[in-house]
Design an enzyme around this catalytic site. Structure first.
Site, PDB file in Angstrom:
ATOM      1  CB  CYS A 103       3.782  -5.348  11.960  1.00  0.00           C
ATOM      2  SG  CYS A 103       2.673  -6.690  11.684  1.00  0.00           S
ATOM      3  N   GLY A 161      -0.699 -14.337   7.423  1.00  0.00           N
ATOM      4  CA  GLY A 161      -0.873 -13.317   6.389  1.00  0.00           C
ATOM      5  C   GLY A 161       0.463 -12.883   5.798  1.00  0.00           C
ATOM      6  CB  SER A 198      -3.987 -13.546   8.657  1.00  0.00           C
ATOM      7  OG  SER A 198      -3.481 -13.808   9.946  1.00  0.00           O
TER       8      SER A 198
HETATM    9  N1  PLP Z   1      -1.894  -7.847   6.028  1.00  0.00           N
HETATM   10  C1  PLP Z   1      -2.673  -7.052   6.777  1.00  0.00           C
HETATM   11  C2  PLP Z   1      -3.574  -6.074   6.101  1.00  0.00           C
HETATM   12  C3  PLP Z   1      -2.630  -7.132   8.166  1.00  0.00           C
HETATM   13  O1  PLP Z   1      -3.406  -6.333   8.899  1.00  0.00           O
HETATM   14  C4  PLP Z   1      -1.753  -8.081   8.769  1.00  0.00           C
HETATM   15  C5  PLP Z   1      -1.637  -8.175  10.244  1.00  0.00           C
HETATM   16  O2  PLP Z   1      -1.808  -7.184  10.955  1.00  0.00           O
HETATM   17  C6  PLP Z   1      -0.978  -8.903   7.943  1.00  0.00           C
HETATM   18  C7  PLP Z   1      -1.072  -8.758   6.572  1.00  0.00           C
HETATM   19  C8  PLP Z   1      -0.030  -9.924   8.507  1.00  0.00           C
HETATM   20  O3  PLP Z   1      -0.732 -11.044   8.954  1.00  0.00           O
HETATM   21  P1  PLP Z   1      -0.067 -12.054  10.025  1.00  0.00           P
HETATM   22  O4  PLP Z   1      -0.150 -11.381  11.347  1.00  0.00           O
HETATM   23  O5  PLP Z   1      -0.926 -13.270   9.968  1.00  0.00           O
HETATM   24  O6  PLP Z   1       1.310 -12.322   9.576  1.00  0.00           O
END
Ligand code: PLP
Length: 383
Positions: A326, A71, A199
């Site tokens: 994150c 993602g 993702s």
């Molecule tokens: N966007 C959203 C809304 C998410 O919740 C996340 C992950 O928590 C991401 C992007 C990032 O995805 P990835 O973990 O695959 O990098």
């Protein structure tokens, strides 16, 4: 000791469907999908099949599907790939105050490089308004990026209407559908988006694999320079097991979506009712209307709680989150919770519980009991 996982928004376990689809491509059909020999052709056929399956789930053309590393890469690519062609002249990018860091930090970086980025505010339930977007649009707005569903409080944005506003002003529209995939309809034509990020590990597929839908005709510059993979737009050897797993997981998630949503929403609602009836001084964050909220999300702000509720819950066997995985470990309050009007202190005393495919009634009951117990314990010790 009993351990209950209520953090499906952070990641999901790999489904059987995905695991089976991946297995042949680790050591049997292990070729590089770009090799011209038989091993390569077999791998390339698996990638092509995965692309067809994903395209079909999204109602997209096969050549509008690009595989990425997740993602984060999909979001970065969509935003920076559009900005790239205007890197000398700048221009406006409109996004929201509640985006995931993958969008937010990409925008921040472009801001430092001279772009004018507008972060639209949201209302108390986390909604971006079409009127606010309309007011933010200028002749030099190149891109609008608003997420489909929020990862912290589950708000489902009116993306089709937001896309219409963007298009009426000649801008492109990107949506981060990472949390929506598997829970909400993904037909890209109905969404009206030019780019959509997914993702795999959020819908029971493998970690480290994402998708970017790019509508044909969109002038998106590559983010990853390298070989001619992904039709020359994204260099790097394709992770064949991952894309096969992602496609199988997405197909399965879309097939069981409605039935699964009903079951998960019922668990979430029973849990939320128990928490709200057994704990005083608590706010249920996000929209109360079912249709406007992800079925698996419950997010609470607990008043008068000093101390680390998440940590205590974990000790008691309830694995939840304070927002985005994150930002876990970060002492920064959540941008989303601040944007909906919580104070810094309230944001720090908030917990997100997200249910999923393997959650049970017992899990919901156990977690609600533990929440009441832990909140009361912290309140007692704070006196
Ligand atoms: N966007 C959203 C809304 C998410 O919740 C996340 C992950 O928590 C991401 C992007 C990032 O995805 P990835 O973990 O695959 O990098």
């Amino acid at each position: 000791m009993k351990k209950v996982y209520l953090d499906y928004a952070a990641t999901t376990p790999l489904s059987e469907e995905a695991f089976s689809a991946m297995k042949p491509y680790f050591s049997q059909t292990f070729g590089n999908a770009d090799s011209l020999h038989a091993f390569g052709r077999d791998a390339a056929e698996a990638v092509a099949a995965a692309r067809r399956r994903v395209a079909s789930c999204l109602g997209a053309e096969v050549n509008e599907i690009y595989f990425t590393s997740g993602g984060t890469e999909s979001d970065n690519w969509a935003i920076k790939g559009i900005a790239e062609k205007r890197i000398r002249n700048g221009g406006r990018i409109v996004t929201s105050a509640v985006e995931h860091s993958a969008v937010y930090e990409a925008c921040k970086q472009l801001e430092r490089r001279g772009f004018d980025v507008v972060y639209l505010p949201v209302d108390g339930r986390g909604f971006v308004s079409c009127d606010a977007l309309e007011a933010a649009m200028t002749a030099d707005t190149l891109l609008v990026s608003v997420m489909y569903a929020n990862n912290e409080i589950g708000t489902v944005q009116p993306v089709a209407r937001l896309a219409e506003v963007a298009h009426a002003h000649g801008a492109l529209f990107h949506t981060d559908a990472v949390q929506a995939a598997g829970a909400l309809p993904l037909d890209v034509k109905s969404l009206g988006a030019d780019m959509v990020s997914l993702s795999a590990h959020k819908f029971y597929g493998p970690k480290g694999c994402g998708v970017l839908y790019v509508k044909n005709g969109t002038d998106l510059q590559p983010l990853m320079s390298g070989g001619e993979q992904e039709r020359g737009r994204r260099g790097g050897t394709t992770d064949v097991p991952a894309v096969a797993g992602a496609a199988a997981a997405l197909e399965y998630a879309c097939a069981v979506r409605e039935e699964e949503n009903r079951r998960i929403a019922a668990l979430r609602d029973a849990f939320a009712e128990k928490v709200l009836s057994s704990v005083t001084d608590v706010i249920y964050n996000g929209p109360s209307n079912e249709a406007e909220r992800l079925p698996n999300n419950a997010n609470f702000t607990f008043g008068n709680v000093a101390g680390n509720l998440l940590y205590l819950l974990d000790l008691e066997g309830v694995c939840a989150s304070n927002g985005s995985a994150c930002s876990a470990g970060s002492s920064e309050p959540s941008r989303t919770l601040l944007a909906i009007g919580r104070s810094e202190q309230e944001a720090m005393a908030s917990v997100r519980f997200t249910f999923g495919r393997y959650s049970t009634e017992q899990d919901a009951e156990f977690a609600a009991l533990k929440v009441a117990e832990c909140v009361n314990r912290l309140r007692q010790s704070g006196k």
